[in-house]
Design an enzyme around this catalytic site. Structure first.
Site, PDB file in Angstrom:
ATOM      1  N   TYR A   8      73.265  12.753 -19.546  1.00  0.00           N
ATOM      2  CA  TYR A   8      71.980  13.102 -20.296  1.00  0.00           C
ATOM      3  C   TYR A   8      71.854  12.242 -21.491  1.00  0.00           C
ATOM      4  O   TYR A   8      72.837  12.051 -22.473  1.00  0.00           O
ATOM      5  CB  TYR A   8      72.173  14.678 -20.572  1.00  0.00           C
ATOM      6  CG  TYR A   8      70.667  15.091 -19.960  1.00  0.00           C
ATOM      7  CD1 TYR A   8      69.166  14.815 -20.371  1.00  0.00           C
ATOM      8  CD2 TYR A   8      71.041  16.191 -19.095  1.00  0.00           C
ATOM      9  CE1 TYR A   8      68.334  15.439 -19.947  1.00  0.00           C
ATOM     10  CE2 TYR A   8      69.898  16.654 -18.550  1.00  0.00           C
ATOM     11  CZ  TYR A   8      68.477  16.403 -19.207  1.00  0.00           C
ATOM     12  OH  TYR A   8      67.486  16.904 -18.578  1.00  0.00           O
TER      13      TYR A   8
ATOM     14  N   GLU B 298      68.592  12.020 -23.980  1.00  0.00           N
ATOM     15  CA  GLU B 298      67.258  11.967 -24.384  1.00  0.00           C
ATOM     16  C   GLU B 298      67.236  11.381 -25.803  1.00  0.00           C
ATOM     17  O   GLU B 298      68.099  11.358 -26.616  1.00  0.00           O
ATOM     18  CB  GLU B 298      66.873  13.630 -24.844  1.00  0.00           C
ATOM     19  CG  GLU B 298      66.385  14.324 -23.575  1.00  0.00           C
ATOM     20  CD  GLU B 298      65.958  15.867 -23.956  1.00  0.00           C
ATOM     21  OE1 GLU B 298      65.516  16.568 -23.089  1.00  0.00           O
ATOM     22  OE2 GLU B 298      66.193  16.185 -25.229  1.00  0.00           O
TER      23      GLU B 298
ATOM     24  N   ASP C  14      48.376  -4.173 -16.905  1.00  0.00           N
ATOM     25  CA  ASP C  14      49.278  -3.616 -15.761  1.00  0.00           C
ATOM     26  C   ASP C  14      49.636  -4.503 -14.883  1.00  0.00           C
ATOM     27  O   ASP C  14      48.952  -4.789 -13.994  1.00  0.00           O
ATOM     28  CB  ASP C  14      48.363  -2.398 -15.118  1.00  0.00           C
ATOM     29  CG  ASP C  14      49.276  -1.768 -14.276  1.00  0.00           C
ATOM     30  OD1 ASP C  14      50.508  -1.888 -14.030  1.00  0.00           O
ATOM     31  OD2 ASP C  14      48.916  -0.620 -13.820  1.00  0.00           O
TER      32      ASP C  14
ATOM     33  N   THR D  51      56.323  -2.676 -13.291  1.00  0.00           N
ATOM     34  CA  THR D  51      57.409  -1.803 -12.664  1.00  0.00           C
ATOM     35  C   THR D  51      58.635  -3.065 -12.676  1.00  0.00           C
ATOM     36  O   THR D  51      58.591  -4.088 -12.967  1.00  0.00           O
ATOM     37  CB  THR D  51      57.004  -1.597 -10.955  1.00  0.00           C
ATOM     38  OG1 THR D  51      56.713  -2.861 -10.594  1.00  0.00           O
ATOM     39  CG2 THR D  51      55.967  -0.811 -11.117  1.00  0.00           C
TER      40      THR D  51
ATOM     41  N   LYS E 101      59.208  -4.336  -7.913  1.00  0.00           N
ATOM     42  CA  LYS E 101      58.154  -5.486  -6.933  1.00  0.00           C
ATOM     43  C   LYS E 101      59.058  -6.532  -6.745  1.00  0.00           C
ATOM     44  O   LYS E 101      60.158  -6.692  -6.533  1.00  0.00           O
ATOM     45  CB  LYS E 101      57.069  -5.233  -7.475  1.00  0.00           C
ATOM     46  CG  LYS E 101      56.539  -3.618  -7.356  1.00  0.00           C
ATOM     47  CD  LYS E 101      55.041  -3.357  -7.543  1.00  0.00           C
ATOM     48  CE  LYS E 101      54.882  -1.812  -7.329  1.00  0.00           C
ATOM     49  NZ  LYS E 101      53.395  -1.551  -8.001  1.00  0.00           N
TER      50      LYS E 101
ATOM     51  N   ARG F 236      63.997   1.101  -8.565  1.00  0.00           N
ATOM     52  CA  ARG F 236      62.615   1.586  -8.906  1.00  0.00           C
ATOM     53  C   ARG F 236      62.335   2.161 -10.324  1.00  0.00           C
ATOM     54  O   ARG F 236      63.235   2.736 -10.580  1.00  0.00           O
ATOM     55  CB  ARG F 236      62.634   2.678  -7.813  1.00  0.00           C
ATOM     56  CG  ARG F 236      61.418   3.426  -7.550  1.00  0.00           C
ATOM     57  CD  ARG F 236      61.486   3.993  -5.990  1.00  0.00           C
ATOM     58  NE  ARG F 236      61.637   2.761  -5.184  1.00  0.00           N
ATOM     59  CZ  ARG F 236      60.292   2.105  -4.551  1.00  0.00           C
ATOM     60  NH1 ARG F 236      58.998   2.419  -5.302  1.00  0.00           N
ATOM     61  NH2 ARG F 236      60.388   1.105  -3.902  1.00  0.00           N
TER      62      ARG F 236
HETATM   63  C1  LIG Z   1      52.857  -0.467  -8.232  1.00  0.00           C
HETATM   64  C2  LIG Z   1      51.601  -0.151  -9.201  1.00  0.00           C
HETATM   65  C3  LIG Z   1      51.806   0.829 -10.183  1.00  0.00           C
HETATM   66  C4  LIG Z   1      52.612   2.250 -10.203  1.00  0.00           C
HETATM   67  O1  LIG Z   1      53.882   1.930  -9.944  1.00  0.00           O
HETATM   68  P1  LIG Z   1      54.833   3.338  -9.417  1.00  0.00           P
HETATM   69  O2  LIG Z   1      56.314   3.041  -9.826  1.00  0.00           O
HETATM   70  O3  LIG Z   1      54.719   3.274  -8.034  1.00  0.00           O
HETATM   71  O4  LIG Z   1      54.335   4.404 -10.114  1.00  0.00           O
HETATM   72  C5  LIG Z   1      50.887   0.869 -11.197  1.00  0.00           C
HETATM   73  N1  LIG Z   1      49.901  -0.170 -11.338  1.00  0.00           N
HETATM   74  C6  LIG Z   1      49.944  -1.076 -10.557  1.00  0.00           C
HETATM   75  C7  LIG Z   1      48.844  -2.022 -10.849  1.00  0.00           C
HETATM   76  C8  LIG Z   1      50.968  -1.392  -9.405  1.00  0.00           C
HETATM   77  O5  LIG Z   1      50.585  -2.383  -8.641  1.00  0.00           O
END
Ligand SMILES: *Cc1c(COP(=O)(O)O)cnc(C)c1O
Length: 412
Positions: free
Chosen positions: A59, A61, A205, A231, A234, A240
């Site tokens: 843990y 936090e 994003d 993320t 990817k 993840r």
């Molecule tokens: C994949 C993605 C997310 C979300 O990612 P998660 O880990 O599935 O929550 C947000 N924005 C964009 C543009 C993405 O391609």
């Protein structure tokens, strides 16, 4: 040690054969079918080892040096390492590596900059905006007033004139650039200019292209955006999870927006695995990988177009391709189902002309497996054969097995 070996000999096999069988089944599925889902990849055994480590027990936090729990001396070092590696990799003044997912990162970015009811300009969901870009089914659509820009129906490219026009008319508090399906580079300088003109924050994003950014194969949003959300699972090929990059002036607001505002304890095993992935992504080999991913996507896009699919924007700058299979006489949903039956796994997506569903595919996973341009040509041929319905799916399934057999993601 290979992953198969670990699973077969692991305690799990003895203690819980039922679950071990499920894991092995999934490993077999990943190894014997074609993983063309643009958001997926194969993490390294080192990343998997960190994920399966005793850091999962801890843990923690708060942030390194300021935790609400004792015993954080080792996980503090792991988190500082992940942060330093992320900052160096992307040239960012600040990195938060605690976000549990890409969506959590976006939620925290909004929490850091916005108040409920604020206006936000983002790519419309029909054009490849993510759920967190204003879907009524998501917190974003309920708590903020989203205005959507689109892409040109003919070219499939982001309509910059419309972005500027909507920004001037709606005076958003933030502009979001980034997509789940846009195959081209995003012009971050353009979005910065518009944001400055209307006094908006710019949130990039970059969940999809951030791995290409790490490998020098896509433009870096960090110099342009106030906050970059991403993320780590990817193209970046880590565990993840999510990540946020920003300048020092927003560092405290971003950190507080993650913990305690939207999350509790950090997942230290995942953060350790992120550190491993950032370390891998900083190597010259990863730069080669990122450029190969793009080169492979270009070959695949060209071949799919040659087979008659309508490839959006006529090609790609990234790992990602979207295409309309309608010219082959099949809609996106039917196409996805037929391909899945043949062992070719990909997604459906919206199409720029807003009419029917297309296919979305990417080359991150197959490139990690070691496939090259000849394999991309072969894959395009297999896809076209299945969509035309001229070959027996069972025969294609056998061909997919033979192809993937030559490129095991986790060699024994
Ligand atoms: C994949 C993605 C997310 C979300 O990612 P998660 O880990 O599935 O929550 C947000 N924005 C964009 C543009 C993405 O391609």
């Amino acid at each position: 040690m290979s992953v198969t070996h670990t699973l077969e000999t692991d305690v799990l096999r003895l203690q819980d054969p039922e679950l071990a069988e499920i894991l092995l089944g999934e490993l077999r599925r990943q190894s014997t079918s074609l993983q063309l889902i643009a958001a997926e990849n194969f993490t390294s055994p080192a990343v998997l080892a960190a994920l399966g480590s005793p850091l999962a027990n801890k843990y923690a936090e708060g942030y390194p040096g300021a935790r609400h729990h004792g015993g954080c001396e080792f996980v503090d070092v792991a988190e500082r390492l992940a942060v330093e590696r992320a900052k160096a990799l992307f040239g960012a003044e600040h990195a938060n590596v605690q976000a549990h997912s890409g969506s959590s990162a976006v939620l925290a970015a909004y929490a850091a900059l916005l108040r409920p009811g604020d206006t936000v300009l983002a790519l419309g969901l029909h054009y490849g905006g993510h759920l967190t870009h204003g879907s009524p089914a998501n917190f974003s659509g309920r708590w903020f007033d989203f205005v959507g820009y689109g892409v040109d129906a003919e070219t499939g490219l982001i309509d910059h004139d419309q972005v500027r026009h909507l920004a001037r008319n709606h005076r958003p508090k933030a502009i979001v650039c980034g997509s789940i399906a846009y195959p081209r580079h995003i012009d971050y300088a353009f979005f910065r200019e518009v944001a400055d003109e209307v006094g908006a924050y710019l949130i990039a994003d970059a969940a999809h292209p951030i791995g290409l950014v790490a490998g020098g194969a896509a433009p870096n949003p960090v110099p342009y955006a106030d906050i970059v959300c991403a993320t780590t699972h990817k193209v970046l090929r880590g565990p993840r999870g999510g990540m946020i990059l920003c300048g020092s002036e927003l560092a405290e607001r971003v950190d507080r927006a993650v913990f305690p505002f939207t999350q509790g304890g950090a997942q230290m095993h995942t953060i350790a695995a992120k550190a491993v992935a950032f370390g891998e992504a900083a190597t010259p080999a990863f730069g080669v990988y990122a450029h190969q991913v793009v080169a492979h996507a270009r070959v695949l896009a060209d071949r799919l177009a040659a087979e008659g699919l309508a490839v959006t924007t006529g090609g790609t700058d990234t790992h990602l391709i979207t295409a309309d299979p309608a010219p082959l006489g099949v809609d996106g949903r039917t196409a996805r189902g037929r391909l899945a039956a043949a062992g070719i796994v990909l997604d459906c997506c919206a199409l720029p002309h807003g009419d029917g569903r297309g296919l979305r595919l990417g080359t991150a996973a197959v490139t990690t497996q070691g496939m090259g341009e000849p394999e991309m040509v072969r894959i395009a041929g297999l896809i076209a054969d299945v969509l035309r319905g001229e070959t027996d799916p069972a025969r294609t399934r056998d061909e997919v097995r033979a192809l993937t057999g030559d490129f095991p993601p986790y060699p024994a």
